[in-house]
Design a protein around this motif. Structure first.
Motif, PDB file in Angstrom:
ATOM      1  N   ALA A  14    -100.702 -14.067   0.959  1.00  0.00           N
ATOM      2  CA  ALA A  14     -99.503 -13.907   1.775  1.00  0.00           C
ATOM      3  C   ALA A  14     -98.664 -12.747   1.252  1.00  0.00           C
ATOM      4  CB  ALA A  14     -98.696 -15.196   1.767  1.00  0.00           C
ATOM      5  N   GLU A  15     -97.852 -12.169   2.108  1.00  0.00           N
ATOM      6  CA  GLU A  15     -97.001 -11.030   1.731  1.00  0.00           C
ATOM      7  C   GLU A  15     -96.013 -11.400   0.631  1.00  0.00           C
ATOM      8  OE1 GLU A  15     -95.560  -7.156   1.867  1.00  0.00           O
ATOM      9  OE2 GLU A  15     -97.250  -7.954   2.980  1.00  0.00           O
ATOM     10  N   GLY A  16     -95.436 -12.584   0.708  1.00  0.00           N
ATOM     11  CA  GLY A  16     -94.457 -13.011  -0.284  1.00  0.00           C
ATOM     12  C   GLY A  16     -95.057 -13.213  -1.657  1.00  0.00           C
ATOM     13  N   SER A  17     -96.288 -13.686  -1.727  1.00  0.00           N
ATOM     14  CA  SER A  17     -96.903 -13.915  -3.037  1.00  0.00           C
ATOM     15  C   SER A  17     -97.204 -12.602  -3.744  1.00  0.00           C
ATOM     16  CB  SER A  17     -98.171 -14.754  -2.899  1.00  0.00           C
ATOM     17  OG  SER A  17     -99.176 -14.015  -2.241  1.00  0.00           O
ATOM     18  N   ASN A  18     -97.487 -11.535  -2.985  1.00  0.00           N
ATOM     19  CA  ASN A  18     -97.688 -10.224  -3.607  1.00  0.00           C
ATOM     20  C   ASN A  18     -96.402  -9.726  -4.251  1.00  0.00           C
ATOM     21  OD1 ASN A  18    -100.377 -10.021  -2.964  1.00  0.00           O
ATOM     22  ND2 ASN A  18    -100.019  -8.878  -1.074  1.00  0.00           N
ATOM     23  N   ARG A  19     -95.285  -9.956  -3.595  1.00  0.00           N
ATOM     24  CA  ARG A  19     -93.997  -9.532  -4.158  1.00  0.00           C
ATOM     25  C   ARG A  19     -93.674 -10.313  -5.425  1.00  0.00           C
ATOM     26  NH1 ARG A  19     -90.342  -9.307   1.274  1.00  0.00           N
ATOM     27  NH2 ARG A  19     -91.482  -7.622   2.283  1.00  0.00           N
ATOM     28  N   ARG A  21     -95.832 -11.756  -7.405  1.00  0.00           N
ATOM     29  CA  ARG A  21     -96.779 -11.341  -8.446  1.00  0.00           C
ATOM     30  C   ARG A  21     -96.358 -10.002  -9.059  1.00  0.00           C
ATOM     31  NH1 ARG A  21    -101.676 -11.981  -5.884  1.00  0.00           N
ATOM     32  NH2 ARG A  21    -101.679 -14.106  -6.643  1.00  0.00           N
ATOM     33  N   ALA A  22     -95.930  -9.059  -8.232  1.00  0.00           N
ATOM     34  CA  ALA A  22     -95.487  -7.753  -8.739  1.00  0.00           C
ATOM     35  C   ALA A  22     -94.216  -7.904  -9.564  1.00  0.00           C
ATOM     36  CB  ALA A  22     -95.250  -6.791  -7.583  1.00  0.00           C
ATOM     37  N   PHE A  23     -93.293  -8.744  -9.099  1.00  0.00           N
ATOM     38  CA  PHE A  23     -92.061  -8.967  -9.858  1.00  0.00           C
ATOM     39  C   PHE A  23     -92.372  -9.580 -11.217  1.00  0.00           C
ATOM     40  CE2 PHE A  23     -88.538 -11.740 -11.112  1.00  0.00           C
ATOM     41  CZ  PHE A  23     -87.524 -10.792 -11.209  1.00  0.00           C
ATOM     42  N   ALA A  24     -93.265 -10.552 -11.253  1.00  0.00           N
ATOM     43  CA  ALA A  24     -93.631 -11.193 -12.518  1.00  0.00           C
ATOM     44  C   ALA A  24     -94.312 -10.203 -13.456  1.00  0.00           C
ATOM     45  CB  ALA A  24     -94.539 -12.386 -12.256  1.00  0.00           C
ATOM     46  N   LYS A  25     -95.157  -9.355 -12.902  1.00  0.00           N
ATOM     47  CA  LYS A  25     -95.855  -8.369 -13.729  1.00  0.00           C
ATOM     48  C   LYS A  25     -94.884  -7.393 -14.371  1.00  0.00           C
ATOM     49  CE  LYS A  25     -99.167  -4.608 -13.374  1.00  0.00           C
ATOM     50  NZ  LYS A  25    -100.028  -3.855 -12.470  1.00  0.00           N
ATOM     51  N   TYR A  26     -93.991  -6.828 -13.562  1.00  0.00           N
ATOM     52  CA  TYR A  26     -93.081  -5.812 -14.091  1.00  0.00           C
ATOM     53  C   TYR A  26     -91.983  -6.403 -14.964  1.00  0.00           C
ATOM     54  CZ  TYR A  26     -95.608  -2.665 -11.083  1.00  0.00           C
ATOM     55  OH  TYR A  26     -96.599  -1.942 -10.493  1.00  0.00           O
ATOM     56  N   SER A  27     -91.552  -7.601 -14.681  1.00  0.00           N
ATOM     57  CA  SER A  27     -90.574  -8.225 -15.582  1.00  0.00           C
ATOM     58  C   SER A  27     -91.248  -8.609 -16.893  1.00  0.00           C
ATOM     59  CB  SER A  27     -89.922  -9.437 -14.923  1.00  0.00           C
ATOM     60  OG  SER A  27     -90.876 -10.443 -14.664  1.00  0.00           O
ATOM     61  N   GLY A  28     -92.511  -8.971 -16.848  1.00  0.00           N
ATOM     62  CA  GLY A  28     -93.247  -9.239 -18.086  1.00  0.00           C
ATOM     63  C   GLY A  28     -93.376  -7.989 -18.937  1.00  0.00           C
ATOM     64  N   ILE A  29     -93.608  -6.863 -18.288  1.00  0.00           N
ATOM     65  CA  ILE A  29     -93.689  -5.591 -19.016  1.00  0.00           C
ATOM     66  C   ILE A  29     -92.348  -5.274 -19.672  1.00  0.00           C
ATOM     67  CG2 ILE A  29     -93.901  -3.091 -18.687  1.00  0.00           C
ATOM     68  CD1 ILE A  29     -96.084  -3.665 -16.644  1.00  0.00           C
ATOM     69  N   ALA A  30     -91.254  -5.540 -18.970  1.00  0.00           N
ATOM     70  CA  ALA A  30     -89.925  -5.282 -19.536  1.00  0.00           C
ATOM     71  C   ALA A  30     -89.679  -6.158 -20.758  1.00  0.00           C
ATOM     72  CB  ALA A  30     -88.855  -5.531 -18.488  1.00  0.00           C
ATOM     73  N   PHE A  31     -90.072  -7.432 -20.697  1.00  0.00           N
ATOM     74  CA  PHE A  31     -89.882  -8.309 -21.846  1.00  0.00           C
ATOM     75  C   PHE A  31     -90.780  -7.914 -23.013  1.00  0.00           C
ATOM     76  CE2 PHE A  31     -87.975 -11.294 -18.751  1.00  0.00           C
ATOM     77  CZ  PHE A  31     -86.775 -11.477 -19.419  1.00  0.00           C
ATOM     78  N   GLN A  32     -91.986  -7.427 -22.734  1.00  0.00           N
ATOM     79  CA  GLN A  32     -92.850  -6.918 -23.804  1.00  0.00           C
ATOM     80  C   GLN A  32     -92.196  -5.727 -24.490  1.00  0.00           C
ATOM     81  OE1 GLN A  32     -96.587  -5.834 -22.098  1.00  0.00           O
ATOM     82  NE2 GLN A  32     -97.444  -7.889 -22.299  1.00  0.00           N
ATOM     83  N   MET A  33     -91.654  -4.839 -23.688  1.00  0.00           N
ATOM     84  CA  MET A  33     -90.995  -3.652 -24.236  1.00  0.00           C
ATOM     85  C   MET A  33     -89.800  -4.043 -25.098  1.00  0.00           C
ATOM     86  SD  MET A  33     -89.914  -0.412 -21.979  1.00  0.00           S
ATOM     87  CE  MET A  33     -89.303   1.082 -22.694  1.00  0.00           C
ATOM     88  N   LEU A  34     -89.005  -4.973 -24.592  1.00  0.00           N
ATOM     89  CA  LEU A  34     -87.847  -5.452 -25.346  1.00  0.00           C
ATOM     90  C   LEU A  34     -88.282  -6.102 -26.658  1.00  0.00           C
ATOM     91  CD1 LEU A  34     -84.744  -6.001 -25.254  1.00  0.00           C
ATOM     92  CD2 LEU A  34     -85.330  -8.210 -24.260  1.00  0.00           C
TER      93      LEU A  34
END
Length: 81
Positions: A14-19, A21-34
């Motif tokens: 579904a379109e919403g699940s892609n959003r 998933r992308a939000f979770a991926k990029y927020s995870g990257i931000a927390f890794q960086m932090l």
């Protein structure tokens, strides 16, 4: 006798699940960086206190190492796809 409805293919997300998933991926990257930068900064501050240095060279040096490692991790994870 009427034909039963044909279900939509299950492999199409579904379109919403892609959003989400992308939000979770990029927020995870931000927390890794932090976490990487924060951990190296904490280690540098601890070393500066331990060796009672006049200037915070351990903190500055390890913070820069953390920034470069975090950037390397981000580039590696984004190009992996």
């Amino acid at each position: 006798m009427p034909t039963p409805p044909v279900p939509e293919p299950a492999d199409k997300p579904a379109e919403g699940s892609n959003r989400v998933r992308a939000f979770a991926k990029y927020s995870g990257i931000a927390f890794q960086m932090l976490g990487i930068i924060g951990g190296f900064t904490w280690l540098g501050m601890w070393l500066d206190e331990r060796y009672q240095s006049e200037n915070p060279w351990f903190t500055v040096g390890l913070m820069l190492v953390g920034v470069f490692l975090a950037m390397f991790q981000i580039i590696r994870s984004l190009t992996k796809e």
